[in-house]
Design a protein around this motif. Structure first.
Motif, PDB file in Angstrom:
ATOM      1  N   MET A   1       0.833  -1.190   0.000  1.00 20.07           N
ATOM      2  CA  MET A   1       0.000   0.000   0.000  1.00 20.07           C
ATOM      3  C   MET A   1       0.873   1.249   0.000  1.00 20.07           C
ATOM      4  N   GLN A   2       0.329   2.303  -0.565  1.00 17.34           N
ATOM      5  CA  GLN A   2       1.040   3.564  -0.576  1.00 17.34           C
ATOM      6  C   GLN A   2       0.983   4.190   0.806  1.00 17.34           C
ATOM      7  N   SER A   3       2.110   4.711   1.263  1.00 21.73           N
ATOM      8  CA  SER A   3       2.155   5.261   2.615  1.00 21.73           C
ATOM      9  C   SER A   3       1.374   6.573   2.737  1.00 21.73           C
ATOM     10  N   ASP A   4       1.151   7.277   1.615  1.00 17.97           N
ATOM     11  CA  ASP A   4       0.414   8.538   1.690  1.00 17.97           C
ATOM     12  C   ASP A   4      -1.081   8.361   1.442  1.00 17.97           C
ATOM     13  N   GLN A   5      -1.497   7.157   1.140  1.00 15.88           N
ATOM     14  CA  GLN A   5      -2.906   6.877   0.874  1.00 15.88           C
ATOM     15  C   GLN A   5      -3.701   6.895   2.174  1.00 15.88           C
ATOM     16  N   LYS A   6      -4.890   7.482   2.128  1.00 13.95           N
ATOM     17  CA  LYS A   6      -5.792   7.468   3.281  1.00 13.95           C
ATOM     18  C   LYS A   6      -6.986   6.603   2.952  1.00 13.95           C
ATOM     19  N   ILE A   7      -7.495   5.936   3.962  1.00 12.92           N
ATOM     20  CA  ILE A   7      -8.697   5.140   3.778  1.00 12.92           C
ATOM     21  C   ILE A   7      -9.681   5.444   4.898  1.00 12.92           C
ATOM     22  N   ILE A   8     -10.933   5.124   4.634  1.00  9.65           N
ATOM     23  CA  ILE A   8     -11.996   5.262   5.626  1.00  9.65           C
ATOM     24  C   ILE A   8     -12.564   3.878   5.872  1.00  9.65           C
ATOM     25  N   ILE A   9     -12.715   3.528   7.142  1.00 10.90           N
ATOM     26  CA  ILE A   9     -13.322   2.258   7.518  1.00 10.90           C
ATOM     27  C   ILE A   9     -14.628   2.559   8.242  1.00 10.90           C
ATOM     28  N   LYS A  10     -15.736   2.030   7.712  1.00  6.91           N
ATOM     29  CA  LYS A  10     -17.046   2.141   8.365  1.00  6.91           C
ATOM     30  C   LYS A  10     -17.350   0.790   8.993  1.00  6.91           C
ATOM     31  N   PHE A  11     -17.689   0.807  10.282  1.00  2.07           N
ATOM     32  CA  PHE A  11     -17.883  -0.438  11.010  1.00  2.07           C
ATOM     33  C   PHE A  11     -19.025  -0.316  12.002  1.00  2.07           C
ATOM     34  N   ASP A  12     -19.412  -1.454  12.554  1.00  3.58           N
ATOM     35  CA  ASP A  12     -20.468  -1.528  13.566  1.00  3.58           C
ATOM     36  C   ASP A  12     -19.838  -1.298  14.932  1.00  3.58           C
ATOM     37  N   GLY A  13     -20.037  -0.111  15.497  1.00  4.53           N
ATOM     38  CA  GLY A  13     -19.435   0.243  16.775  1.00  4.53           C
ATOM     39  C   GLY A  13     -20.019  -0.490  17.971  1.00  4.53           C
ATOM     40  N   TYR A  14     -21.150  -1.169  17.799  1.00  6.10           N
ATOM     41  CA  TYR A  14     -21.748  -1.937  18.890  1.00  6.10           C
ATOM     42  C   TYR A  14     -21.241  -3.378  18.928  1.00  6.10           C
ATOM     43  N   CYS A  15     -20.616  -3.809  17.867  1.00  6.35           N
ATOM     44  CA  CYS A  15     -20.132  -5.191  17.759  1.00  6.35           C
ATOM     45  C   CYS A  15     -18.778  -5.334  18.471  1.00  6.35           C
ATOM     46  N   ASN A  16     -18.695  -6.272  19.417  1.00  4.62           N
ATOM     47  CA  ASN A  16     -17.437  -6.496  20.132  1.00  4.62           C
ATOM     48  C   ASN A  16     -16.322  -6.944  19.201  1.00  4.62           C
ATOM     49  N   LEU A  17     -16.622  -7.837  18.272  1.00 10.39           N
ATOM     50  CA  LEU A  17     -15.603  -8.302  17.323  1.00 10.39           C
ATOM     51  C   LEU A  17     -15.097  -7.140  16.473  1.00 10.39           C
ATOM     52  N   CYS A  18     -16.006  -6.336  15.945  1.00  9.50           N
ATOM     53  CA  CYS A  18     -15.620  -5.196  15.112  1.00  9.50           C
ATOM     54  C   CYS A  18     -14.757  -4.208  15.904  1.00  9.50           C
ATOM     55  N   SER A  19     -15.181  -3.913  17.116  1.00  5.58           N
ATOM     56  CA  SER A  19     -14.444  -2.963  17.957  1.00  5.58           C
ATOM     57  C   SER A  19     -13.047  -3.491  18.283  1.00  5.58           C
ATOM     58  N   PHE A  20     -12.938  -4.788  18.547  1.00  4.95           N
ATOM     59  CA  PHE A  20     -11.634  -5.404  18.821  1.00  4.95           C
ATOM     60  C   PHE A  20     -10.699  -5.206  17.633  1.00  4.95           C
ATOM     61  N   TRP A  21     -11.195  -5.494  16.419  1.00  2.00           N
ATOM     62  CA  TRP A  21     -10.352  -5.375  15.223  1.00  2.00           C
ATOM     63  C   TRP A  21     -10.000  -3.924  14.927  1.00  2.00           C
ATOM     64  N   ILE A  22     -10.893  -3.003  15.188  1.00  2.00           N
ATOM     65  CA  ILE A  22     -10.568  -1.588  14.970  1.00  2.00           C
ATOM     66  C   ILE A  22      -9.447  -1.160  15.927  1.00  2.00           C
ATOM     67  N   LYS A  23      -9.503  -1.619  17.172  1.00  2.00           N
ATOM     68  CA  LYS A  23      -8.416  -1.319  18.118  1.00  2.00           C
ATOM     69  C   LYS A  23      -7.092  -1.881  17.615  1.00  2.00           C
ATOM     70  N   TYR A  24      -7.115  -3.086  17.058  1.00  2.00           N
ATOM     71  CA  TYR A  24      -5.911  -3.708  16.500  1.00  2.00           C
ATOM     72  C   TYR A  24      -5.383  -2.877  15.318  1.00  2.00           C
ATOM     73  N   ILE A  25      -6.282  -2.457  14.439  1.00  2.00           N
ATOM     74  CA  ILE A  25      -5.885  -1.673  13.272  1.00  2.00           C
ATOM     75  C   ILE A  25      -5.273  -0.342  13.702  1.00  2.00           C
ATOM     76  N   ILE A  26      -5.851   0.290  14.711  1.00  2.00           N
ATOM     77  CA  ILE A  26      -5.310   1.563  15.216  1.00  2.00           C
ATOM     78  C   ILE A  26      -3.860   1.384  15.662  1.00  2.00           C
ATOM     79  N   LYS A  27      -3.561   0.273  16.339  1.00  2.00           N
ATOM     80  CA  LYS A  27      -2.183   0.005  16.780  1.00  2.00           C
ATOM     81  C   LYS A  27      -1.236  -0.169  15.596  1.00  2.00           C
ATOM     82  N   LYS A  28      -1.752  -0.679  14.481  1.00  2.00           N
ATOM     83  CA  LYS A  28      -0.928  -0.924  13.290  1.00  2.00           C
ATOM     84  C   LYS A  28      -0.859   0.298  12.378  1.00  2.00           C
ATOM     85  N   ASP A  29      -1.495   1.387  12.762  1.00  2.00           N
ATOM     86  CA  ASP A  29      -1.533   2.618  11.968  1.00  2.00           C
ATOM     87  C   ASP A  29      -0.977   3.780  12.793  1.00  2.00           C
TER      88      ASP A  29
END
Length: 113
Positions: A1-29
């Protein structure tokens, strides 16, 4: 992936699984190039990158590429038939609350959590 590229992720904020993965992605970004929206009205995670919208397994693969996840796993996902990946994705999506639970309040991502 290009380092200057931005993306938007839309997710279900009430879902525990979704929230867990978003926290993981934040750590990797660490440069905070990913933007998040937890007001997703679909049963799929949605990724918007370069004005292209990705759903279901394609969205997951796009995220994994962006965070430089294990290239072997990404390759395996890419060569697996999309219908099979989406079948698995939709099964998990349908039963995510029953399997992983539902949050009482909507998860709002930030770099501190």
């Amino acid at each position: 992936m290009q380092s200057d590229q931005k993306i938007i992720i839309k997710f279900d904020g009430y879902c525990n699984l979704c929230s867990f993965w978003i926290k993981y992605i934040i750590k990797k970004d660490p440069n905070c190039k990913i933007n998040y929206s937890n007001n997703n009205k679909t049963n799929s995670i949605v990724v918007i990158s370069n004005d292209i919208t990705y759903y279901e397994s394609e969205a997951i693969i796009k995220i994994l590429e962006y965070i430089n996840f294990n290239p072997t796993i990404i390759y395996i996902l890419k060569v697996t038939p999309k219908t099979l990946l989406n079948y698995i994705y939709n099964f998990v999506s349908k039963y995510r609350y029953a399997i992983f639970g539902k949050r009482r309040s909507c998860y709002i991502p930030n770099k501190e959590n």
